[in-house]
Design an enzyme around this catalytic site. Structure first.
Site: not given
Ligand code: CAA
Length: 388
Positions: A362, A365, A338
């Site tokens: 990271e 959601s 509360g």
């Molecule tokens: N494992 C391995 N490879 C992967 C993968 C994975 N999980 N996800 C994607 N890839 C590879 C793909 O296979 C692709 O490879 P090729 O170029 O050889 O084909 C390449 O990466 C590009 O992948 P996407 O087509 O999926 O890329 P996208 O532009 O569509 O983006 C996304 C994907 C999931 C949206 C990504 O941009 C993402 O995760 N965004 C969120 C960013 C994020 O989490 N930032 C956190 C910052 S750090 C932080 O927050 C730390 C802190 O302070 C706590």
């Protein structure tokens, strides 16, 4: 199936819990109020091996498994989520990718000072116009001599002000848009200038900075993994990192639940303990159930990673559920207390502020749902994002 932690895991868990109770919990409110990064604490954590929990002993770590490391993050975050994220980024986002992708020379050179806690690590991916769309980064690494000259600005860099080692992502191929054409580099503290520290809603004992790299020349020995394949380094790093953030959310929710439960057993209203009322009992039952569910998701994802199995989807599910659960249940903890819950007299308002970020960093959601959807629908990566 085996739901028991093994002996080593239990020992690391109780070692961290005792340390956190003695050295962190009593100070957490003051660090939050004063926005103080407890630099000296990390030397103490290092003495216990907790700055390199799951790093092999030959590289200066404690040689424990990934689940042990997750238990450490949960316990640290239960006491202070800012300390939790400092250790999480240092380990999951810097030390572990160096171990995974580094050459023998890079591992021998860069990992031991991190694992022994002599240096902090920072992960420099995000930029002002590249958050969720990490592939849109503009920091440039231009070929010069036998290496590159790096120029650019990064934002919201956890540990940015105090790091000695940066894992920094830059565009090495200007002709390729998006995720291709990005490379990962290892930079030193001297290569980076901190331009400002962020003022945040919570997590005030962690430091989040803007940094710039101004024409710094690096040799080939600073390239991590292959040229133009750095996005893969970033994505696989985040696959593991998200399990750590899920553990952080779990720790925060556990702390909030404990305060709410204790309070419900003490506080009296209408001639009874408030815990005797069904309205409060149901809140506590939901909290306890959701925390258990999150814990199972988090430990499963950690186990898969430890087995060397794919954990992209499971890590994203763990982070999605644990972070949203932590936000919901820290709010419920305030409700149980509360008016007191809304004041600084109890720590639950801090837990609520700290929990919120776990739904954002990271990968938000929304990004976790995108990653999960791609996985369960068997879609190739780019088919769910629209690029003009
Ligand atoms: N494992 C391995 N490879 C992967 C993968 C994975 N999980 N996800 C994607 N890839 C590879 C793909 O296979 C692709 O490879 P090729 O170029 O050889 O084909 C390449 O990466 C590009 O992948 P996407 O087509 O999926 O890329 P996208 O532009 O569509 O983006 C996304 C994907 C999931 C949206 C990504 O941009 C993402 O995760 N965004 C969120 C960013 C994020 O989490 N930032 C956190 C910052 S750090 C932080 O927050 C730390 C802190 O302070 C706590």
């Amino acid at each position: 199936m085996d739901f028991e932690l093994n002996q080593d895991q239990r020992e690391i868990q109780s070692l961290t819990r005792e340390f956190a109770r003695a050295e962190i919990e009593p100070n957490a409110a003051a660090w939050d109020r004063e926005h103080r990064f407890p630099r000296e604490l990390f030397a103490k954590l290092a003495e216990l091996g907790l700055m390199g929990t799951c790093v092999p002993e030959e590289y200066g770590g404690a040689g424990a498994d990934f689940l042990s490391y997750v238990l450490v993050l949960e316990e640290l975050s239960r006491a202070d989520a800012g300390v939790g994220v400092t250790v999480a980024v240092h380990t999951s986002a810097v030390t572990l990718p160096l171990l995974t992708y580094g050459t023998d020379e890079q591992k021998a050179r860069f990992v031991p000072p991190l694992a022994r806690g002599e240096q902090l690590g920072a992960f420099a991916l995000t930029e002002a116009e590249a958050g969720s769309d990490a592939g849109a980064i503009r920091t440039k690494a231009e070929p010069t001599g036998d290496g590159w000259t790096i120029t650019g600005a990064k934002q919201w860099i956890t540990n940015g002000r105090f790091a000695g080692t940066y894992l920094l992502f830059a565009r090495t191929d200007d002709h390729t848009a998006g995720a291709r054409g990005i490379s990962a580099f290892v930079l030193d503290g001297d290569d980076v200038r901190v331009t400002r520290d962020e003022e945040k809603l919570g997590l005030n004992s962690s430091v989040t900075s803007d940094i710039v790299v101004e024409g710094v020349h690096v040799g080939r020995d600073r390239l991590l993994h292959e040229e133009n394949r750095g996005f893969r380094v970033a994505m696989t790093t985040l696959d593991g990192g998200r399990i750590g953030i899920a553990a952080q959310a779990l720790g925060i929710a556990q702390a909030a639940y404990e305060v709410a439960r204790e309070y419900a057993l003490q506080r009296r209203a209408f001639g009874h303990r408030i815990g005797d009322f069904q309205a409060i009992q149901h809140k506590l039952a939901d909290m306890s159930t959701e925390i258990d569910a999150a814990r199972l998701l988090v430990y499963r994802a950690a186990w898969l990673k430890e087995q060397g199995r794919r954990h992209t989807e499971e890590g994203a599910k763990a982070k999605l559920f644990a972070s949203e659960m932590a936000r919901r249940q820290t709010a419920e903890a305030i409700q149980v207390l509360g008016g007191y819950g809304y004041t600084k007299e109890f720590p639950v308002e801090r837990y609520y502020r700290d929990a919120k970020i776990t739904e954002i960093y990271e990968g938000t959601s929304e990004i976790q749902r995108l990653v999960i959807a791609r996985s369960i629908l068997g879609l190739t990566e780019r088919s769910l994002t629209v690029r003009s």
